[in-house]
Scaffold this active site. Structure first.
Site, PDB file in Angstrom:
ATOM      1  N   GLY A  22      10.179 -21.273 -16.048  1.00  0.00           N
ATOM      2  CA  GLY A  22      11.041 -21.697 -14.547  1.00  0.00           C
ATOM      3  C   GLY A  22      10.256 -20.948 -12.987  1.00  0.00           C
ATOM      4  N   HIS A  25       5.876 -23.005  -9.494  1.00  0.00           N
ATOM      5  CA  HIS A  25       5.227 -22.853  -8.397  1.00  0.00           C
ATOM      6  C   HIS A  25       3.588 -23.424  -8.901  1.00  0.00           C
ATOM      7  CE1 HIS A  25       2.787 -19.734 -11.197  1.00  0.00           C
ATOM      8  NE2 HIS A  25       3.957 -19.171 -11.226  1.00  0.00           N
ATOM      9  N   ASP A  26       2.891 -22.764  -7.897  1.00  0.00           N
ATOM     10  CA  ASP A  26       1.757 -24.067  -8.254  1.00  0.00           C
ATOM     11  C   ASP A  26       1.387 -24.417  -9.597  1.00  0.00           C
ATOM     12  OD1 ASP A  26       1.588 -25.382  -5.904  1.00  0.00           O
ATOM     13  OD2 ASP A  26       0.831 -24.603  -4.674  1.00  0.00           O
ATOM     14  N   HIS A  28       2.481 -23.293 -12.261  1.00  0.00           N
ATOM     15  CA  HIS A  28       3.127 -24.378 -13.832  1.00  0.00           C
ATOM     16  C   HIS A  28       2.621 -25.530 -13.142  1.00  0.00           C
ATOM     17  CE1 HIS A  28       5.810 -21.090 -13.417  1.00  0.00           C
ATOM     18  NE2 HIS A  28       5.765 -20.707 -14.005  1.00  0.00           N
ATOM     19  N   GLN A  52      11.696 -11.608 -25.399  1.00  0.00           N
ATOM     20  CA  GLN A  52      10.112 -10.638 -24.622  1.00  0.00           C
ATOM     21  C   GLN A  52      10.483 -10.151 -23.149  1.00  0.00           C
ATOM     22  OE1 GLN A  52       9.046 -15.309 -23.661  1.00  0.00           O
ATOM     23  NE2 GLN A  52       8.314 -14.265 -22.053  1.00  0.00           N
ATOM     24  N   ASP A 141      -1.629 -15.300 -18.396  1.00  0.00           N
ATOM     25  CA  ASP A 141      -1.707 -14.886 -19.326  1.00  0.00           C
ATOM     26  C   ASP A 141      -2.418 -14.607 -20.034  1.00  0.00           C
ATOM     27  OD1 ASP A 141       1.091 -13.837 -18.393  1.00  0.00           O
ATOM     28  OD2 ASP A 141       1.243 -15.665 -17.787  1.00  0.00           O
ATOM     29  N   MET A 175      -1.290 -16.562  -8.748  1.00  0.00           N
ATOM     30  CA  MET A 175       0.448 -16.695  -8.839  1.00  0.00           C
ATOM     31  C   MET A 175       1.003 -16.723 -10.529  1.00  0.00           C
ATOM     32  SD  MET A 175      -0.178 -20.879  -7.067  1.00  0.00           S
ATOM     33  CE  MET A 175      -1.067 -20.892  -5.501  1.00  0.00           C
ATOM     34  N   ARG A 178       6.520 -14.447 -10.454  1.00  0.00           N
ATOM     35  CA  ARG A 178       6.959 -12.137  -9.413  1.00  0.00           C
ATOM     36  C   ARG A 178       6.583 -12.038  -8.617  1.00  0.00           C
ATOM     37  NH1 ARG A 178       6.888 -10.832 -15.691  1.00  0.00           N
ATOM     38  NH2 ARG A 178       8.679 -10.503 -16.692  1.00  0.00           N
TER      39      ARG A 178
HETATM   40  O1  PAF Z   1       4.414 -17.558 -20.346  1.00  0.00           O
HETATM   41  C1  PAF Z   1       5.326 -18.121 -20.023  1.00  0.00           C
HETATM   42  O2  PAF Z   1       6.038 -17.900 -19.055  1.00  0.00           O
HETATM   43  C2  PAF Z   1       6.645 -17.338 -21.039  1.00  0.00           C
HETATM   44  O3  PAF Z   1       5.780 -16.432 -21.768  1.00  0.00           O
HETATM   45  C3  PAF Z   1       6.518 -18.945 -21.883  1.00  0.00           C
HETATM   46  C4  PAF Z   1       5.317 -19.150 -23.020  1.00  0.00           C
HETATM   47  C5  PAF Z   1       7.089 -19.844 -21.368  1.00  0.00           C
HETATM   48  C6  PAF Z   1       7.603 -18.315 -23.385  1.00  0.00           C
HETATM   49  O4  PAF Z   1       8.851 -17.744 -22.896  1.00  0.00           O
END
Ligand code: PAF
Length: 278
Positions: A22, A25-26, A28, A52, A141, A175, A178
């Site tokens: 959630g 941002h751009d 996503h 996590q 990531d 982006m 955080r």
């Molecule tokens: O990259 C993320 O936002 C998170 O690590 C994910 C893949 C949604 C898992 O919680």
């Protein structure tokens, strides 16, 4: 969610999933556009996954704004938004986690013990609930993407994993949800992550192929900025994430730096044989 998904699968629709935490941002939105292109129906999941986050990390302060997220999902054409709560996904008694032996022992995994176990577990759960044909993850990531690709192969998930290039602000900052936690001064400082990677690529083009020199230069550059604390700067093999000392093929340069209290990550594939850029 599973009922919705079953109905659409029965109707012959290919489902694309974009898993998120959630505060969209751009970056996503760009994953979502890719998902729309790859599937007939797009599902976006929004869940800040507690497993996590380690002790002392920013679970409690992770930015959240579900109303705004819903609006952005609607505007981008998501067909369903899955927003489970923690008790839905981790009911009392939950005790099973996914473990991987090699890839999590590098980069972020060294300082974030258990992080990838939490990521793999939630992603596997989302896959089992949503049952997508394809799932899209950001290359920002990089390690997460590698770990998920490995998990999907090893556990025989019949899901295509698509990596999507990092989306950046105009000054190069990758982006991230955080970024919203940075003060104006910290936001300026945060440019130094991407700049450090670009400087390394520039040095490589001048034939400096010793990874230790490139990482030291990057560290010196980042440390010359206020409020920075380096977690790691690593040059490694993009497949195994094992450290590389002499660069004679494309390598991954990845870094994690705290700017104030906010931990940021970035990475770049460095190419040894690229002609110098003007
Ligand atoms: O990259 C993320 O936002 C998170 O690590 C994910 C893949 C949604 C898992 O919680």
């Amino acid at each position: 969610m599973t009922q919705w998904s079953t109905q659409h699968r029965k109707a012959g629709h290919a489902l694309a999933l974009v898993p998120t935490m959630g505060f969209l941002h751009d970056g996503h939105l760009s994953l979502m556009k890719e998902g729309k292109h790859l599937g007939d129906r797009l599902v976006v999941s929004i869940f800040v996954n507690p497993t996590q986050f380690g002790p002392g990390e920013d679970l409690a302060t992770y930015p959240r704004n579900l109303e705004r997220d819903f609006r952005l999902c609607r505007e981008t054409g998501a067909d369903a938004v899955f927003t489970p709560n923690t008790a839905d996904l981790y009911p009392p008694g939950s005790d099973t986690f996914i473990f991987q032996q090699k890839l999590p022992n590098h980069l972020c995994g060294l300082s974030r013990t258990g992080h990838f176990q939490g990521v793999m577990t939630i992603v596997a759960k989302l896959f089992n609930i949503v049952r997508p044909d394809v799932a899209v993850f950001g290359e920002k990531d990089f390690q997460q993407l590698a770990v998920i690709r490995r998990m999907v192969k090893d556990l025989n998930f019949n899901i295509r994993i698509v990596g999507h290039p990092t989306v950046r602000e105009s000054d190069g900052l990758a982006m991230s949800s955080r970024n919203s936690k940075l003060s104006p001064d910290q936001r300026v400082t945060a440019q130094c992550l991407n700049m450090a990677l670009k400087i390394a690529q520039g040095s490589l083009e001048k034939n400096i192929t010793d990874a230790a020199i490139l990482t030291k230069n990057a560290a010196d550059f980042i440390q010359s900025h206020p409020e920075t604390a380096i977690d790691f700067i690593t040059i490694c093999d993009p497949d195994t994430l094992e450290n590389v000392s002499k660069i004679d093929k494309p390598v991954l340069m990845a870094l994690a730096v705290k700017v104030g209290a906010t931990r940021l990550i970035d990475n770049m594939i460095l190419h040894p044989n690229r002609t110098p850029q003007k």
